[in-house]
Enzyme design. Sequence first.
Site, mmCIF file in Angstrom:
data_model
loop_
_atom_site.group_PDB
_atom_site.id
_atom_site.type_symbol
_atom_site.label_atom_id
_atom_site.label_comp_id
_atom_site.label_asym_id
_atom_site.label_seq_id
_atom_site.Cartn_x
_atom_site.Cartn_y
_atom_site.Cartn_z
ATOM 1 C CE LYS A 1 -33.680 40.489 -61.050
ATOM 2 N NZ LYS A 1 -33.833 39.247 -61.858
HETATM 3 O O1 LIG Z 1 -35.498 41.051 -63.504
HETATM 4 C C1 LIG Z 1 -36.324 40.135 -63.458
HETATM 5 O O2 LIG Z 1 -36.572 39.468 -64.449
HETATM 6 C C2 LIG Z 1 -37.123 39.964 -62.239
HETATM 7 C C3 LIG Z 1 -37.412 41.113 -61.535
HETATM 8 C C4 LIG Z 1 -38.416 41.082 -60.565
HETATM 9 O O3 LIG Z 1 -38.791 42.090 -60.006
HETATM 10 N N1 LIG Z 1 -39.004 39.890 -60.273
HETATM 11 C C5 LIG Z 1 -38.668 38.718 -60.905
HETATM 12 O O4 LIG Z 1 -39.282 37.687 -60.616
HETATM 13 N N2 LIG Z 1 -37.670 38.730 -61.853
HETATM 14 C C6 LIG Z 1 -37.218 37.470 -62.483
HETATM 15 O O5 LIG Z 1 -38.288 36.944 -63.255
HETATM 16 C C7 LIG Z 1 -38.363 35.524 -63.139
HETATM 17 C C8 LIG Z 1 -39.689 35.145 -62.528
HETATM 18 O O6 LIG Z 1 -39.861 33.766 -62.526
HETATM 19 P P1 LIG Z 1 -41.300 33.080 -62.280
HETATM 20 O O7 LIG Z 1 -41.805 33.602 -60.990
HETATM 21 O O8 LIG Z 1 -40.955 31.623 -62.237
HETATM 22 O O9 LIG Z 1 -42.164 33.445 -63.453
HETATM 23 C C9 LIG Z 1 -37.142 35.124 -62.322
HETATM 24 O O10 LIG Z 1 -36.090 34.877 -63.250
HETATM 25 C C10 LIG Z 1 -36.820 36.347 -61.518
HETATM 26 O O11 LIG Z 1 -35.435 36.438 -61.215
#
Ligand SMILES: O=C(O)c1cc(=O)[nH]c(=O)n1[C@@H]1O[C@H](COP(=O)(O)O)[C@@H](O)[C@H]1O
Length: 309
Positions: free
Chosen positions: A105
């Site tokens: 990011k």
């Molecule tokens: O860019 C991302 O991957 C991201 C964007 C977003 O809008 N929301 C989001 O949750 N993420 C990332 O996606 C992952 C979600 O993790 P879980 O919620 O554990 O599945 C984390 O690494 C967040 O940083």
Amino acid sequence: MIQKLIQKIQKTHAPIVVGLDPMLSYVPAHIQKRAFEEHGETLEGAAEAIWQYNKEIVDHVYDLIPAVKPQIAMYEQFGIPGLVAFKKTVDYCKSKDLVVIGDIKRGDIGSTSAAYAVGHLGKVKVGNNSFAGFDEDFVTVNPYLGTDGVKPFVDVCKEEKKGLFILVKTSNPSSGEFQDRLIDGRPLYELVGEQVAKWGEDCMGDDYSYIGAVVGATYPEQGKVLRKIMPKSFILVPGYGAQGGKGADLVHFFNEDGLGAIVNSSRGIIAAYKQEQYAKYGEEHFAEASRAAVEAMIADIGTALERAK
Ligand SMILES: O=C(O)c1cc(=O)[nH]c(=O)n1[C@@H]1O[C@H](COP(=O)(O)O)[C@@H](O)[C@H]1O
């Protein structure tokens, strides 16, 4: 690299990404114990523990999935040893032929974005030599500094045949605070989505651009609109599982060709053994629980896509 991602999705029938977001609290006690015996309760010990944890999960799931997404914050919290664990994870996943999406990011003024792009996707020159620092296949980019903050990433992708996922509508509860603000009657995320489509126009693989977008699974209605605004952009869809997203919410993130989206789950997979439904595996067999969670996720999304046909 977008072609490789698509081929792997087609081969595995799994439009999914396993998010490698290792918190020390998820790492089973026996792995922590071994790492701490060797390195003490130090940053090195923590980094060794998360690396061993990742490796075992990857060994159990790599044949089922096209891609992984290590989230760099989870490694950075352990300082330099953590970053070494990040790099080891990237290299190990690549050795298993997985597509690696570095969730970094980043996004800054042009000159700084150029350095991030070189460090994560490209090669840095040192005298007569050049070195790929982290060498992920894709990275996530924050576009809110505008075109000059994104262009250096696009340029490196063109040179290196790599790709981006640019934040458009994020999955978190407060994402609407700024992203949903109306500008000339339209939400900001739509305008960003249009710009992602434009940035991607001269970056085409075959059918899809290698400049993709991030849209959260937790906002299915917005996903439907954004799918139409960015028809050629692959959408990385985080928010499945731990944040509440389900297969049925996701069908409109896909195009009619069954492609166009790749859904991430991190905690829901890597810490599956802590969930009641996978408790039977126990801590010792945490990676088998992760495999079962991947299989369930593939089935859930596959069923939802079949029903939507
Ligand atoms: O860019 C991302 O991957 C991201 C964007 C977003 O809008 N929301 C989001 O949750 N993420 C990332 O996606 C992952 C979600 O993790 P879980 O919620 O554990 O599945 C984390 O690494 C967040 O940083």
